[in-house]
Design an enzyme around this catalytic site. Structure first.
Site, PDB file in Angstrom:
ATOM      1  N   VAL A 187       0.845  -1.188   0.000  1.00 14.09           N
ATOM      2  CA  VAL A 187       0.000   0.000   0.000  1.00 14.09           C
ATOM      3  C   VAL A 187       0.883   1.243   0.000  1.00 14.09           C
ATOM      4  O   VAL A 187       1.844   1.327   0.770  1.00 14.09           O
ATOM      5  CB  VAL A 187      -0.919   0.012   1.237  1.00 14.09           C
ATOM      6  CG1 VAL A 187      -1.711   1.315   1.311  1.00 14.09           C
ATOM      7  CG2 VAL A 187      -1.860  -1.180   1.211  1.00 14.09           C
ATOM      8  N   ASP A 199       6.687   6.545   1.228  1.00 12.76           N
ATOM      9  CA  ASP A 199       7.996   5.883   1.194  1.00 12.76           C
ATOM     10  C   ASP A 199       8.326   5.138   2.477  1.00 12.76           C
ATOM     11  O   ASP A 199       9.489   4.943   2.814  1.00 12.76           O
ATOM     12  CB  ASP A 199       9.106   6.906   0.888  1.00 12.76           C
ATOM     13  CG  ASP A 199       8.900   7.579  -0.459  1.00 12.76           C
ATOM     14  OD1 ASP A 199       8.446   6.892  -1.399  1.00 12.76           O
ATOM     15  OD2 ASP A 199       9.181   8.790  -0.564  1.00 12.76           O
ATOM     16  N   ARG A 200       7.291   4.729   3.187  1.00 13.27           N
ATOM     17  CA  ARG A 200       7.459   3.997   4.452  1.00 13.27           C
ATOM     18  C   ARG A 200       8.191   4.808   5.520  1.00 13.27           C
ATOM     19  O   ARG A 200       8.721   4.248   6.482  1.00 13.27           O
ATOM     20  CB  ARG A 200       8.203   2.663   4.221  1.00 13.27           C
ATOM     21  CG  ARG A 200       7.410   1.628   3.395  1.00 13.27           C
ATOM     22  CD  ARG A 200       6.051   1.388   4.031  1.00 13.27           C
ATOM     23  NE  ARG A 200       5.391   0.174   3.560  1.00 13.27           N
ATOM     24  CZ  ARG A 200       4.450   0.159   2.613  1.00 13.27           C
ATOM     25  NH1 ARG A 200       4.097   1.277   2.006  1.00 13.27           N
ATOM     26  NH2 ARG A 200       3.857  -0.975   2.272  1.00 13.27           N
ATOM     27  N   LEU A 201       8.229   6.119   5.369  1.00  9.40           N
ATOM     28  CA  LEU A 201       8.830   6.969   6.399  1.00  9.40           C
ATOM     29  C   LEU A 201       7.722   7.371   7.379  1.00  9.40           C
ATOM     30  O   LEU A 201       7.357   8.533   7.517  1.00  9.40           O
ATOM     31  CB  LEU A 201       9.484   8.200   5.764  1.00  9.40           C
ATOM     32  CG  LEU A 201      10.586   8.882   6.585  1.00  9.40           C
ATOM     33  CD1 LEU A 201      11.764   7.939   6.812  1.00  9.40           C
ATOM     34  CD2 LEU A 201      11.059  10.157   5.899  1.00  9.40           C
TER      35      LEU A 201
END
Length: 235
Positions: free
Chosen positions: A16, A213-215
């Site tokens: 996602v 960006d999964r940050l």
């Protein structure tokens, strides 16, 4: 290990895309979750109330559903989904059978972890804490609020114990209904002897907000001997 499917799922592609760099994420806010959002005493309560309110408004199915993690007497962990039936400065409350698998685990190790997985809103909330049984008055008040059919099912079920088949289970429920005047009867159904509520006395609360960006953003409130501390965690 080979997949039993002729065409295995492409699990690596099931990703996602949380958040967006130039606009709001699914949670509808542009602001990044920050430790400044944890205010009051205890510092997790107001934000949890807000996020649950927003999950309800967003139409999240069973927004009060939470994953409950326990560890049994042999040190083996287990998880299952239960429903939050109350929260406040004391902690989080749910109800179940005391002789169930989770009830026996909590008797052996009275600690639990909880997760509210509001993934559709790019949010999660995690709690940990000591677990105690609630008083009989609190259990009775919640029991009285349950639909009669749910009361019959709980009274009839030896929760977590094996049973031969569905027919036997339905027969047990029918027998309880008949005993107390039928499914639409007026005779009160008593609280089962080994059934009631638990309170998770929260000493650790973490809020998670999915970002691009999964940050991701993570903030934590934790109880220490000096009181509550709040801090940001790396994703």
């Amino acid at each position: 290990m080979e997949s039993p499917r002729e065409e295995p799922f492409d699990l690596a592609a099931m990703r996602v895309g949380y958040g967006r760099r130039d606009t709001t994420g699914a949670d509808g806010v542009t602001a990044h979750l920050d430790i400044g959002w944890l205010t009051g005493t205890p510092p997790w309560l107001a934000l949890f109330d807000q996020w649950l309110t927003e999950a309800i408004a967003a139409g999240i199915p069973e927004p009060n559903a939470m994953v409950l993690g326990t560890v049994d007497g042999d040190g083996r962990p287990g998880t299952r989904t239960v429903l939050c039936k109350g929260f406040g400065a004391r902690g989080i409350t749910f109800f179940t059978g005391y002789d169930s698998v989770k009830g026996r685990a909590l008797a052996a190790n009275p600690f639990a972890a909880l997760t509210f997985p509001w993934i559709a809103m790019e949010r999660q909330v995690h709690f940990r804490g000591t677990v105690t049984k609630v008083g009989i008055d609190e259990t009775q008040a919640y029991w009285d609020s349950r639909p009669r059919g749910s009361q019959i099912s709980a009274y009839a079920s030896a929760q977590s114990q094996p049973i031969a088949d569905r027919a036997e289970l339905e027969a047990a429920a029918a027998a309880v209904a008949e005993r107390f005047g039928g499914i639409d009867g007026a005779e009160p159904i008593p609280v089962p002897p080994a059934w009631g509520g638990y309170l998770v006395e929260v000493d650790h609360a973490e809020f998670w907000q999915g970002r691009a960006d999964r940050l991701h953003n993570r903030v934590r409130a934790e109880w220490t001997e000096s009181g509550w501390t709040v801090e940001r965690l790396q994703p």
